[in-house]
Motif scaffolding. Structure first.
Motif, short mmCIF file in Angstrom:
data_model
loop_
_atom_site.label_atom_id
_atom_site.label_comp_id
_atom_site.label_asym_id
_atom_site.label_seq_id
_atom_site.Cartn_x
_atom_site.Cartn_y
_atom_site.Cartn_z
N VAL A 47 0.84 -1.28 0.12
CA VAL A 47 0.03 -0.07 0.01
C VAL A 47 1.03 1.23 -0.04
O VAL A 47 0.77 2.27 -0.57
CB VAL A 47 -0.93 -0.27 1.16
CG1 VAL A 47 -1.88 1.25 1.45
CG2 VAL A 47 -1.93 -1.10 1.14
N ASN A 48 2.13 1.26 0.47
CA ASN A 48 2.92 2.29 0.78
C ASN A 48 3.59 2.64 -0.58
O ASN A 48 3.66 3.70 -1.07
CB ASN A 48 4.07 2.28 1.61
CG ASN A 48 3.59 2.54 3.15
OD1 ASN A 48 2.80 3.36 3.34
ND2 ASN A 48 4.36 2.29 4.05
N PHE A 49 3.85 1.44 -1.20
CA PHE A 49 4.46 1.80 -2.58
C PHE A 49 3.43 2.63 -3.59
O PHE A 49 3.66 3.36 -4.43
CB PHE A 49 4.78 0.31 -3.40
CG PHE A 49 6.26 -0.02 -3.08
CD1 PHE A 49 7.24 0.73 -3.67
CD2 PHE A 49 6.48 -1.03 -2.45
CE1 PHE A 49 8.50 0.33 -3.32
CE2 PHE A 49 7.62 -1.64 -2.32
CZ PHE A 49 8.61 -0.88 -2.58
N VAL A 50 2.18 1.68 -3.50
CA VAL A 50 1.14 2.54 -4.45
C VAL A 50 0.64 3.89 -4.22
O VAL A 50 0.74 4.66 -5.03
CB VAL A 50 -0.06 1.53 -4.53
CG1 VAL A 50 -1.21 2.42 -4.99
CG2 VAL A 50 0.02 0.41 -4.97
N ILE A 51 0.56 4.10 -2.82
CA ILE A 51 0.29 5.68 -2.44
C ILE A 51 1.31 6.78 -2.65
O ILE A 51 1.05 7.56 -2.99
CB ILE A 51 -0.13 5.56 -0.88
CG1 ILE A 51 -1.33 4.97 -0.80
CG2 ILE A 51 -0.40 7.08 -0.34
CD1 ILE A 51 -2.52 5.29 -1.62
N ILE A 52 2.61 6.50 -2.27
CA ILE A 52 3.80 7.13 -2.45
C ILE A 52 3.75 7.47 -3.86
O ILE A 52 4.28 8.45 -4.43
CB ILE A 52 4.87 6.80 -1.95
CG1 ILE A 52 4.66 6.75 -0.44
CG2 ILE A 52 6.08 7.38 -2.27
CD1 ILE A 52 5.72 6.13 0.59
N ASN A 53 3.78 6.23 -4.68
CA ASN A 53 3.84 6.70 -6.24
C ASN A 53 2.81 7.52 -6.94
O ASN A 53 2.91 8.13 -7.68
CB ASN A 53 3.86 5.41 -6.98
CG ASN A 53 3.98 5.34 -8.36
OD1 ASN A 53 5.02 5.89 -8.88
ND2 ASN A 53 3.04 4.68 -9.18
N LYS A 54 1.60 7.23 -6.57
CA LYS A 54 0.47 8.13 -7.04
C LYS A 54 0.43 9.71 -6.27
O LYS A 54 0.22 10.22 -7.16
CB LYS A 54 -0.94 7.49 -6.09
CG LYS A 54 -2.05 8.00 -6.74
CD LYS A 54 -2.32 7.63 -8.32
CE LYS A 54 -3.71 8.24 -8.70
NZ LYS A 54 -3.80 7.95 -10.06
N TYR A 55 1.18 9.51 -5.16
CA TYR A 55 1.41 11.15 -4.73
C TYR A 55 2.53 11.91 -5.65
O TYR A 55 2.38 12.84 -5.75
CB TYR A 55 1.62 10.97 -3.28
CG TYR A 55 1.84 12.40 -2.54
CD1 TYR A 55 0.70 13.50 -2.50
CD2 TYR A 55 3.46 12.85 -2.32
CE1 TYR A 55 1.04 14.61 -1.93
CE2 TYR A 55 3.27 14.11 -1.76
CZ TYR A 55 2.28 14.93 -1.42
OH TYR A 55 2.43 16.24 -1.02
N PRO A 58 1.88 10.89 -10.33
CA PRO A 58 0.57 10.38 -10.62
C PRO A 58 0.28 9.51 -11.87
O PRO A 58 -0.46 8.92 -12.10
CB PRO A 58 -0.26 11.51 -10.45
CG PRO A 58 0.43 12.87 -10.35
CD PRO A 58 1.58 12.38 -10.15
N GLU A 59 1.20 9.99 -12.87
CA GLU A 59 0.99 9.37 -14.28
C GLU A 59 1.89 8.17 -14.45
O GLU A 59 1.56 7.41 -15.51
CB GLU A 59 1.55 10.45 -15.27
CG GLU A 59 2.95 10.81 -15.49
CD GLU A 59 3.20 11.71 -14.39
OE1 GLU A 59 4.49 12.03 -14.11
OE2 GLU A 59 2.39 12.34 -13.67
N ALA A 60 2.69 7.81 -13.54
CA ALA A 60 3.70 6.54 -13.72
C ALA A 60 3.04 5.65 -13.11
O ALA A 60 2.26 5.63 -12.03
CB ALA A 60 5.06 6.97 -13.11
N LEU A 61 3.41 4.40 -13.26
CA LEU A 61 2.77 3.18 -12.58
C LEU A 61 4.01 2.13 -12.06
O LEU A 61 3.79 1.11 -11.87
CB LEU A 61 2.17 2.11 -13.77
CG LEU A 61 0.88 2.72 -14.45
CD1 LEU A 61 0.43 1.99 -15.41
CD2 LEU A 61 -0.23 3.05 -13.43
N GLN A 62 5.18 2.84 -11.81
CA GLN A 62 6.21 1.91 -11.25
C GLN A 62 5.78 1.33 -9.60
O GLN A 62 6.16 0.25 -9.52
CB GLN A 62 7.47 2.70 -11.04
CG GLN A 62 8.34 2.95 -12.39
CD GLN A 62 7.81 4.10 -13.19
OE1 GLN A 62 7.03 4.90 -12.69
NE2 GLN A 62 8.50 4.42 -14.20
N GLY A 63 5.17 2.17 -9.06
CA GLY A 63 4.77 1.48 -7.74
C GLY A 63 3.65 0.49 -7.91
O GLY A 63 3.73 -0.55 -7.05
N VAL A 64 2.85 0.48 -8.96
CA VAL A 64 2.09 -0.65 -9.14
C VAL A 64 2.77 -1.87 -9.53
O VAL A 64 2.33 -2.96 -9.03
CB VAL A 64 0.69 -0.34 -10.24
CG1 VAL A 64 -0.08 -1.34 -10.47
CG2 VAL A 64 -0.17 1.06 -9.65
#
Length: 105
Positions: A47-55, A58-64
């Motif tokens: 969840v931290n990976f996804v939230i920090i990446n989105k913050y 926002p246009e990249a998907l590396q956290g996902v």
């Protein structure tokens, strides 16, 4: 982002989940509950990976992508750990950590 929820609130919740997992890992004596605690730790990091990446981006998907990789590794780790626990239970009829330590000698 989720409307009405700030990044600080989400990071606080994931930090609480992470430390609940660490506490459970340290204090539990049952192998299944230790495995569940490790899963809590991994899910908090996902969840931290996804939230920090989105913050941050926002246009990249590396956290996902990292999150999907962590989920796949966690699934493999869970399957392996459950098979080891089943084999230990067949041998000594217990899943408590204290009894497994006696198998060393």
């Amino acid at each position: 982002m989720i409307p009405g929820v700030s990044i600080y609130e989400i990071l606080t919740i994931t930090s609480i989940l992470f430390f609940i997992g660490v506490y459970g890992f340290i204090t539990r004596t049952n192998l299944i509950s230790i495995l569940i605690s490790v899963e809590l730790i991994l899910n908090a990091s996902v969840v931290n990976f996804v939230i920090i990446n989105k913050y941050l981006f926002p246009e990249a998907l590396q956290g996902v992508y990292f999150s999907i990789f962590i989920i796949a590794v966690a699934a493999a780790e869970t399957a392996l750990a459950v098979s080891i626990i089943i084999n230990l239970y067949r041998q000594i009829s217990s899943v408590e950590v204290k009894e497994i330590e006696t198998m060393k000698y």
